[in-house]
Design a protein around this motif. Structure first.
Motif, PDB file in Angstrom:
ATOM      1  N   UNK A  15       4.082  -2.943   3.402  1.00 34.89           N
ATOM      2  CA  UNK A  15       3.390  -4.226   3.322  1.00 34.89           C
ATOM      3  C   UNK A  15       2.431  -4.323   4.501  1.00 34.89           C
ATOM      4  N   UNK A  16       1.153  -4.526   4.231  1.00 29.85           N
ATOM      5  CA  UNK A  16       0.138  -4.611   5.283  1.00 29.85           C
ATOM      6  C   UNK A  16      -0.796  -5.771   4.975  1.00 29.85           C
ATOM      7  N   UNK A  61      -6.055   5.681   8.956  1.00 29.69           N
ATOM      8  CA  UNK A  61      -6.303   6.846   9.803  1.00 29.69           C
ATOM      9  C   UNK A  61      -5.425   8.029   9.405  1.00 29.69           C
ATOM     10  N   UNK A  62      -4.222   7.737   8.889  1.00 29.05           N
ATOM     11  CA  UNK A  62      -3.356   8.830   8.457  1.00 29.05           C
ATOM     12  C   UNK A  62      -3.915   9.552   7.232  1.00 29.05           C
ATOM     13  N   UNK A  63      -4.758   8.865   6.450  1.00 30.03           N
ATOM     14  CA  UNK A  63      -5.352   9.513   5.279  1.00 30.03           C
ATOM     15  C   UNK A  63      -6.327  10.616   5.671  1.00 30.03           C
ATOM     16  N   UNK A  76       0.847  -1.187   0.000  1.00 31.86           N
ATOM     17  CA  UNK A  76       0.000   0.000   0.000  1.00 31.86           C
ATOM     18  C   UNK A  76       0.888   1.245   0.000  1.00 31.86           C
ATOM     19  N   UNK A  77       0.352   2.297  -0.610  1.00 33.45           N
ATOM     20  CA  UNK A  77       1.099   3.539  -0.724  1.00 33.45           C
ATOM     21  C   UNK A  77       0.872   4.400   0.510  1.00 33.45           C
ATOM     22  N   UNK A  78       1.967   4.817   1.129  1.00 34.11           N
ATOM     23  CA  UNK A  78       1.916   5.716   2.277  1.00 34.11           C
ATOM     24  C   UNK A  78       2.595   7.023   1.891  1.00 34.11           C
ATOM     25  N   UNK A 132      -5.148  -5.475   9.590  1.00 33.01           N
ATOM     26  CA  UNK A 132      -4.019  -5.447  10.519  1.00 33.01           C
ATOM     27  C   UNK A 132      -3.896  -4.063  11.152  1.00 33.01           C
ATOM     28  N   UNK A 133      -3.096  -3.983  12.215  1.00 36.57           N
ATOM     29  CA  UNK A 133      -2.873  -2.705  12.883  1.00 36.57           C
ATOM     30  C   UNK A 133      -2.167  -1.721  11.952  1.00 36.57           C
ATOM     31  N   UNK A 134      -1.240  -2.236  11.129  1.00 37.54           N
ATOM     32  CA  UNK A 134      -0.511  -1.363  10.230  1.00 37.54           C
ATOM     33  C   UNK A 134      -1.443  -0.741   9.178  1.00 37.54           C
ATOM     34  N   UNK A 135      -2.381  -1.567   8.655  1.00 39.87           N
ATOM     35  CA  UNK A 135      -3.317  -1.045   7.658  1.00 39.87           C
ATOM     36  C   UNK A 135      -4.288  -0.045   8.281  1.00 39.87           C
TER      37      UNK A 135
END
Length: 503
Positions: free
Chosen positions: A70-71, A83-85, A61-63, A75-78
């Motif tokens: 990689x998420x 939320x950052x979006x 995924x693009x951050x 998952x917590x990372x996803x």
């Protein structure tokens, strides 16, 4: 006179909502929750639909601003990425809880349930629950763009071996597959004397070189070429090349050691047979069963070459074979192989059966040979040996024949072989019948040598029925316990074709 006692339990009073007149508990706004929500929307300004970029080639995924992570799904990372979006709108409210709402894996939708709080009229705190819908947009990352281009690379590892047989390369290919060293490659190209591995970064190429140094005896040279530079910020763009040279010795080669090296290995004879090439060259003396290991540094300090190439192997028939029981060992002799038996045999070429010419030799195959068996070996007596160490040896120290391995019916072995190997996806220039013959030789070596087999993933071939560990001729075979089941990811637990996460 009697006194009336009041109860100590007091219930709070109720007031009427100033909007709808419903009795409610007092609050700073004096409005019921329903009327308050109709007047104030605390989720205003927070987008209810957001797009998120996903590269289906590398499953990342693009951050923003420029990283790909990689998420796993839910998952917590996803969740943190989602939320950052909407980080800027969420800064105006208090986030109480966040979690995923289940969606179909192939729907290209991610739903996040948010619980937020915010202070509204006269200090009243309002809580609201809503769902943000994330649309997964396909977008190819820069790394995958370079992979698809196939021409972009920052580093290349050129693996070469100056020999006519590819047994070492076939063994190296299985090690690369077992330990997953092919994952960071942009492209793998096969040429006539080696392989080229292309990488997008120099670090990945260095990791591959370190892996090769641990698995096969080799040496390497590094070089780099300047592609471009920026004089304003002092940055340079290089292309790096690592040239790896594997020792030019393969399994079943007959070699002649230098006198100094033979003495340092325990006073063994100079004529030896290479029985295995792993992280070192494993040699055995067919006259004494003495074994020795030669690593890469020792080989390059005292180099030696193969006396005969595999095409010079000749077929002999065993006329007589006897086991040598008592062998006098020299002073300072090294280790002796426990897996082999020393034998004295009389052999005759199958091409000279109309004559009475026979050859006498000692061999390390005494535990395998019986009168009438066929065996492959090198005829040194009638061979033109062009080697500096052999030319300096006394003629009585050079054996007439060196036997390499017992011969079996290859067609029958191929028909009964119920296992298979995986191969690297690489670009081939051409593949002739000689390559197929060398690959069959490597498969036979796996069946005969258990030590090499331990480092290779062997998969069961379900199309061929399972039989015994040996056949009628006594040819060695791989047992079922040493095989792995070939897993097909395209099938789910019910046996049908499963859907991929992203299409």
């Amino acid at each position: 006179m009697e006194y009336m006692t009041e109860s100590t339990d007091r219930t709070p009073g109720h007031i009427l909502c100033c909007e709808c007149g419903v009795a409610i508990s007092p609050n700073p706004a004096n409005i019921c929750v329903a009327c308050l929500r109709s007047k104030v929307d605390i989720s205003q300004g927070i987008p209810k639909q957001v797009s998120i970029s996903f590269c289906k080639q590398c499953q990342r995924y693009f951050q923003p601003p420029g990283t790909w992570i990689q998420c796993a799904l839910e998952s917590r990372e996803l969740l943190a990425l989602c939320l950052k979006k909407i980080k800027a709108p969420l800064s105006k409210v208090r986030l109480v809880d966040a979690g995923f709402v289940w969606t179909e894996p192939h729907s290209k939708r991610l739903k996040v349930k948010l619980t937020i709080q915010k202070e509204v009229m006269n200090g009243a705190i309002l809580q609201q629950v809503f769902v943000v819908d994330y649309v997964v947009q396909p977008q190819m990352c820069a790394d995958c763009h370079r992979v698809e281009a196939k021409d972009f690379w920052k580093a290349v590892v050129q693996v070469r071996q100056k020999t006519l047989h590819k047994k070492t390369f076939y063994y190296l290919e299985q090690l690369i597959l077992k330990y997953g060293m092919y994952q960071n490659t942009l492209r793998i190209k096969e040429i006539h004397d080696g392989l080229d591995f292309y990488y997008s970064s120099k670090q990945h190429a260095q990791k591959m070189v370190e892996f090769l140094q641990c698995t096969v005896p080799c040496r390497y040279k590094a070089s780099q070429r300047l592609i471009s530079q920026d004089i304003h910020n002092n940055t340079y763009n290089y292309k790096s090349t690592f040239s790896v040279e594997i020792v030019p010795i393969c399994k079943d080669n007959v070699v002649c050691l230098s006198p100094k090296l033979a003495q340092s290995l325990g006073n063994m004879n100079q004529i030896c047979v290479c029985i295995r090439v792993t992280s070192a060259i494993h040699l055995i003396d067919p006259n004494t069963l003495q074994v020795a290991d030669v690593d890469g540094n020792t080989f390059w300090s005292h180099p030696f070459n193969s006396l005969c190439h595999p095409k010079q192997l000749e077929e002999f028939i065993v006329m007589e074979c006897s086991i040598v029981r008592d062998l006098k060992r020299k002073a300072g002799a090294g280790m002796v192989s426990k897996k082999h038996t020393l034998g004295e045999v009389w052999v005759q070429k199958t091409s000279e059966m109309n004559t009475d010419k026979q050859y006498f030799c000692r061999t390390h195959l005494g535990h395998l040979l019986n009168p009438g068996d066929l065996v492959l070996g090198f005829d040194l007596a009638n061979c033109n040996l062009n080697d500096e160490h052999v030319n300096k040896m006394k003629s009585d120290r050079v054996p007439d024949v060196v036997l390499i391995k017992k011969s079996y019916d290859r067609t029958k072995r191929q028909r009964r072989r119920n296992w298979k190997l995986k191969e690297l996806a690489r670009d081939r220039e051409n593949m002739d019948t000689d390559d197929e013959r060398q690959y069959q030789d490597f498969l036979e070596d796996l069946e005969e040598d258990e030590a090499i087999r331990k480092n290779v993933n062997i998969y069961r071939d379900s199309t061929i029925p399972v039989e015994g560990d040996t056949d009628d001729e006594g040819a060695p075979r791989i047992s079922l316990a040493e095989m792995l089941e070939d897993l097909h990811i395209s099938q789910d637990a019910t046996g049908g074709e499963g859907d991929s996460m992203m299409t």
